[in-house]
Scaffold this active site. Structure first.
Site, PDB file in Angstrom:
ATOM      1  N   GLU A 153       0.845  -1.212   0.000  1.00 22.97           N
ATOM      2  CA  GLU A 153       0.000   0.000   0.000  1.00 22.97           C
ATOM      3  C   GLU A 153       0.875   1.256   0.000  1.00 22.97           C
ATOM      4  O   GLU A 153       0.747   2.157   0.819  1.00 22.97           O
ATOM      5  CB  GLU A 153      -0.994   0.019   1.178  1.00 22.97           C
ATOM      6  CG  GLU A 153      -2.133   1.022   0.956  1.00 22.97           C
ATOM      7  CD  GLU A 153      -3.115   1.073   2.113  1.00 22.97           C
ATOM      8  OE1 GLU A 153      -4.091   0.312   2.087  1.00 22.97           O
ATOM      9  OE2 GLU A 153      -2.906   1.888   3.044  1.00 22.97           O
ATOM     10  N   GLU A 182      -0.572   9.813   9.860  1.00 21.60           N
ATOM     11  CA  GLU A 182      -0.373   8.799   8.813  1.00 21.60           C
ATOM     12  C   GLU A 182       0.346   9.343   7.577  1.00 21.60           C
ATOM     13  O   GLU A 182       1.124   8.624   6.946  1.00 21.60           O
ATOM     14  CB  GLU A 182      -1.727   8.188   8.401  1.00 21.60           C
ATOM     15  CG  GLU A 182      -2.357   7.280   9.450  1.00 21.60           C
ATOM     16  CD  GLU A 182      -3.128   8.032  10.529  1.00 21.60           C
ATOM     17  OE1 GLU A 182      -3.239   9.284  10.435  1.00 21.60           O
ATOM     18  OE2 GLU A 182      -3.624   7.387  11.464  1.00 21.60           O
ATOM     19  N   ARG A 195      -7.408  10.849  14.253  1.00 21.04           N
ATOM     20  CA  ARG A 195      -6.906  11.730  15.314  1.00 21.04           C
ATOM     21  C   ARG A 195      -7.174  13.209  15.021  1.00 21.04           C
ATOM     22  O   ARG A 195      -7.448  13.983  15.931  1.00 21.04           O
ATOM     23  CB  ARG A 195      -5.391  11.537  15.467  1.00 21.04           C
ATOM     24  CG  ARG A 195      -5.012  10.398  16.380  1.00 21.04           C
ATOM     25  CD  ARG A 195      -3.487  10.268  16.447  1.00 21.04           C
ATOM     26  NE  ARG A 195      -3.067   9.550  17.624  1.00 21.04           N
ATOM     27  CZ  ARG A 195      -3.188   8.238  17.813  1.00 21.04           C
ATOM     28  NH1 ARG A 195      -3.759   7.489  16.892  1.00 21.04           N
ATOM     29  NH2 ARG A 195      -2.747   7.678  18.914  1.00 21.04           N
TER      30      ARG A 195
END
Ligand code: UD1
Ligand code: UDP
Length: 367
Positions: free
Chosen positions: A116, A130, A213
């Protein structure tokens, strides 16, 4: 070649399981290490796909900070590298587990394959953390398995060697098809049977998830306000498996408890969640994996984020970026629950279920 597969959270486990199964099918030996950044949410996936870790770092702590978690991963994975010499470590996506394991492997001169790879928003605060995690892993990785051509192009734009980038589709589609096949051929469990009893599937089911988040605080409050507003239509059955992160649990249970057609439930095991998705008319979610899975089930997704690295779904009309704006969420929900909306003919831009085969073909060619 000595392979180590390492992951730590629910979505990584779901997306790495097909790779583990493909290796097993071809009798290629590998070792599996879980950081257990997640615990219950990870274990249910290991159980369903019958994966048995050789190393379990058992690192989950309630409401753990990112620095503490990162430091623990670096320390503990190093002990695994002391135990055995690996030639290649496979990590997935954009979690703290993937970036820290990739960094630790680099420090020990072990090659890294990134599954990914190449997803980008180029906004380091969205998704947080991320976006930076995947950029870090991308800089370190020796081999990049990109789910789409757009992801590959992002890597080429960053001067990654084209020969080291393979477009494979996303392994989550492999996992989804394996699971749908099992359900079709009679798999069930007590959770699925309970869901059938508990909820009214004659109504339109609106499935909700969320955990980002960057949405903690006001973002989650605005999403919950939208769900309250939507729940005034009693023809809609709202089912919300609530993520175990305490920052999510607190606001969701405070704002949405006690409404007759809002059902707050524990996170579901993967086959139960897939079953529930297949019964849903619409999904509201900030999840990456769900944006990828839903097009194969022809279910639209309202993406409660300001940015998405999964633009292919938006472009093909399978998902819709609504942010955490209450009125946008309510308006788009009303529009998409209209029976005239038809997504049946849209194809899934994230793959067709053979990503793990392609990944293992490439890895075998390295021998
Ligand atoms: C993590 C990943 C995120 C991924 C998400 C998938 C990072 C920084 N975040 O976010 O990229 O999209 O997983 O869900 O890598 N908890 C439990 N039991 C569990 C799992 C979590 O109790 O099985 C609670 C714990 O209090 C834990 C907290 O949730 O400390 C947060 O877990 P963490 O892995 O740090 O972050 P997520 O928000 O789950
Ligand atoms: N999922 C699950 N149970 C749930 C909610 C989601 O098994 O209660 C699955 C979902 O099908 C998808 C993955 O978990 O494959 C998504 O995980 P999450 O939203 O936590 O993370 P993200 O995809 O955003 O990284």
């Amino acid at each position: 070649m000595k392979l180590l597969i390492c992951f730590g959270t629910r979505p990584e486990a779901i997306k790495m399981a097909p790779i583990c199964l493909e290796l097993k099918k071809r009798n290629i030996p590998y070792k599996l290490c879980v950081t257990a950044q997640h615990r219950e949410m990870l274990d249910q996936v290991l159980n369903f796909f019958q994966l048995f870790p050789d190393y379990d770092l058992d690192l989950m702590k309630p409401n753990q900070g990112l620095n503490g978690l990162s430091a623990s991963i670096l320390n503990e994975i190093d002990k695994v590298f002391d135990e055995e010499n690996f030639d290649l470590v496979l990590v997935h996506g954009d979690t703290t587990t993937s970036s820290m394991v990739a960094l630790a492997a680099f420090h020990r001169n072990i090659k890294v394959a990134h599954i990914e790879a190449g997803l980008r928003t180029y906004n380091k605060l969205s998704p947080f953390p991320e976006e930076l995690n995947r950029q870090i892993t991308g800089r370190i990785a020796d081999y990049h398995f990109a789910p789409t051509h757009k992801a590959r192009q992002n890597l080429l734009n960053e001067d990654v060697d084209a020969a080291k980038v393979v477009v494979t589709g996303n392994t989550v589609i492999d996992a989804l098809f394996i699971t749908l096949d099992k359900i079709k051929t009679g798999f069930t469990n007590t959770t699925i049977e309970n869901l059938k009893q508990q909820f009214n599937f004659n109504k339109k089911v609106l499935l909700v998830t969320g955990h980002r988040r960057e949405s903690f605080g006001q973002g989650f409050k605005s999403i919950c306000t939208a769900i309250l507003e939507i729940s005034r239509n009693k023809e809609i059955e709202i089912i919300y498996p609530v993520h175990l992160n305490p920052n999510v649990q607190k606001v969701v249970y405070e704002m949405l408890s006690g409404i007759d057609n809002i059902h707050l439930i524990a996170p579901l095991d993967y086959p139960s969640f897939v079953w529930l998705m297949s019964k849903s008319s619409l999904i509201i979610s900030d999840s990456g994996g769900i944006q990828e899975e839903a097009p194969s089930l022809h279910i639209p997704v309202l993406v409660t984020r300001n940015t998405t690295e999964r633009d292919e779904g938006i472009q093909s009309g399978c998902s819709f970026l609504v942010g955490t704006d209450t009125s946008k969420i309510v308006e788009k929900t009303t529009e998409l629950l209209n029976p005239n909306v038809d997504l049946l003919h849209n194809t899934n831009p994230y793959g067709n279920g053979d990503a793990s085969t392609q990944i293992i073909n490439f890895i075998e060619s390295l021998e």
